[in-house]
Design an enzyme around this catalytic site. Sequence first.
Site, PDB file in Angstrom:
ATOM      1  N   ASP A  69      52.027  62.379  49.431  1.00 40.97           N
ATOM      2  CA  ASP A  69      51.901  61.070  48.785  1.00 40.97           C
ATOM      3  C   ASP A  69      52.031  61.119  47.263  1.00 40.97           C
ATOM      4  OD1 ASP A  69      51.323  59.080  50.912  1.00 40.97           O
ATOM      5  OD2 ASP A  69      49.671  60.438  51.374  1.00 40.97           O
ATOM      6  N   GLU A  74      50.683  56.368  40.445  1.00 40.10           N
ATOM      7  CA  GLU A  74      49.700  55.428  39.882  1.00 40.10           C
ATOM      8  C   GLU A  74      48.271  55.741  40.315  1.00 40.10           C
ATOM      9  OE1 GLU A  74      49.470  50.711  39.859  1.00 40.10           O
ATOM     10  OE2 GLU A  74      49.139  51.544  41.837  1.00 40.10           O
ATOM     11  N   ARG A  94      45.049  64.065  48.744  1.00 40.89           N
ATOM     12  CA  ARG A  94      45.651  63.663  47.474  1.00 40.89           C
ATOM     13  C   ARG A  94      44.934  64.263  46.261  1.00 40.89           C
ATOM     14  NH1 ARG A  94      47.915  57.792  47.025  1.00 40.89           N
ATOM     15  NH2 ARG A  94      49.016  59.002  45.427  1.00 40.89           N
ATOM     16  N   ARG A 140      39.248  53.598  49.428  1.00 40.90           N
ATOM     17  CA  ARG A 140      39.542  54.755  48.572  1.00 40.90           C
ATOM     18  C   ARG A 140      38.654  54.851  47.333  1.00 40.90           C
ATOM     19  NH1 ARG A 140      44.867  56.618  49.705  1.00 40.90           N
ATOM     20  NH2 ARG A 140      45.001  56.557  51.971  1.00 40.90           N
ATOM     21  N   HIS A 170      44.606  49.101  48.869  1.00 45.65           N
ATOM     22  CA  HIS A 170      44.115  49.068  47.485  1.00 45.65           C
ATOM     23  C   HIS A 170      44.039  47.627  46.982  1.00 45.65           C
ATOM     24  CE1 HIS A 170      46.068  53.267  47.026  1.00 45.65           C
ATOM     25  NE2 HIS A 170      44.769  53.460  46.889  1.00 45.65           N
ATOM     26  N   LEU A 249      55.109  53.502  53.940  1.00 43.49           N
ATOM     27  CA  LEU A 249      53.947  54.378  53.699  1.00 43.49           C
ATOM     28  C   LEU A 249      52.860  53.655  52.909  1.00 43.49           C
ATOM     29  CD1 LEU A 249      56.049  57.532  52.840  1.00 43.49           C
ATOM     30  CD2 LEU A 249      54.574  57.264  54.844  1.00 43.49           C
ATOM     31  N   CYS A 255      52.846  51.205  42.476  1.00 48.19           N
ATOM     32  CA  CYS A 255      52.262  52.547  42.623  1.00 48.19           C
ATOM     33  C   CYS A 255      53.237  53.671  42.303  1.00 48.19           C
ATOM     34  CB  CYS A 255      51.688  52.719  44.020  1.00 48.19           C
ATOM     35  SG  CYS A 255      52.874  52.474  45.301  1.00 48.19           S
TER      36      CYS A 255
END
Length: 277
Positions: A69, A74, A94, A140, A170, A249, A255
Amino acid sequence: MNNTRPLGAGRLALVRRPAPGLADGLLTHLARTPVDTAAALRQWEEYVAALREHGWRTIEVEPADECPDSVFVEDTVVVYRSAALITRPGADSRLPETAGTERAVTRLGCLVGRITAPGTLDGGDVLKIGDTIYVGRGGRTNAEGVRQLRAAFEPLGARVVAVPVGSVLHLKSAVTALPDGTVIGHPPLVDAPGLFPRFLPVPEEAGAHVVLLGDDRLLISSAAPRSAELLASLGYRPVPVDIGEFEKLEGCVTCLSVRLRDLPPAPADPLGGRSAG
Ligand SMILES: NC(=O)NCCC[C@H](N)C(=O)O
């Protein structure tokens, strides 16, 4: 009036080349459909070209090829004025993405801070409108991440407003903002539109995401033609880009880059100051 924009006059965007394993990127709300990695690379190159064509200097953060990813750069940093807060992504896979971003913003002369455990925060949860910083509290970004963001930026003059996020990955999967500060979003995906002083509904999910290119130009996904038409009717000039492979995705136009503002001029930088729009 003229339309000329001086190229390279202080607009700077970080981008990161897609990892070879992009197709294995995380999915939370969407079912997996095959990602064409070669097409994704072409789309990424066109996205970067669109930024450049509109006066942005792009800097490639070193690749993080082991992280599927990592193209969604971002999520790894939040920049306010000349301070860069390196995030602590909410997904373990990540976490290694942030080291390269930290090196990039350090080279640019930013003041660097870090979200630390047990805090988690993804840059995609942070929407800045002037000195107001909205932060999504969702899958997240946790409460400790929100607290650390507040502690980092409120002393610099920001007001941090926490927003619950439930229906999307998000905060910025649900809403972004127009140049005049109006927040735009696709109503079924916005949990608390009343938290924003001005809210404009858009007809498509992908139409909720715009990158402010400067002047009245808005980078927007080509998957949102009706939203682009709405924005054009309001006097903006939409610049559509095809990011379909990244949308599979749960990515969006915001982003794939980090737009920097208010950085101090770097003496070794022949382009001088970097106050970005
Ligand atoms: N800021 C963003 O919208 N980032 C998109 C991240 C998508 C990636 N597949 C993830 O789940 O982390």
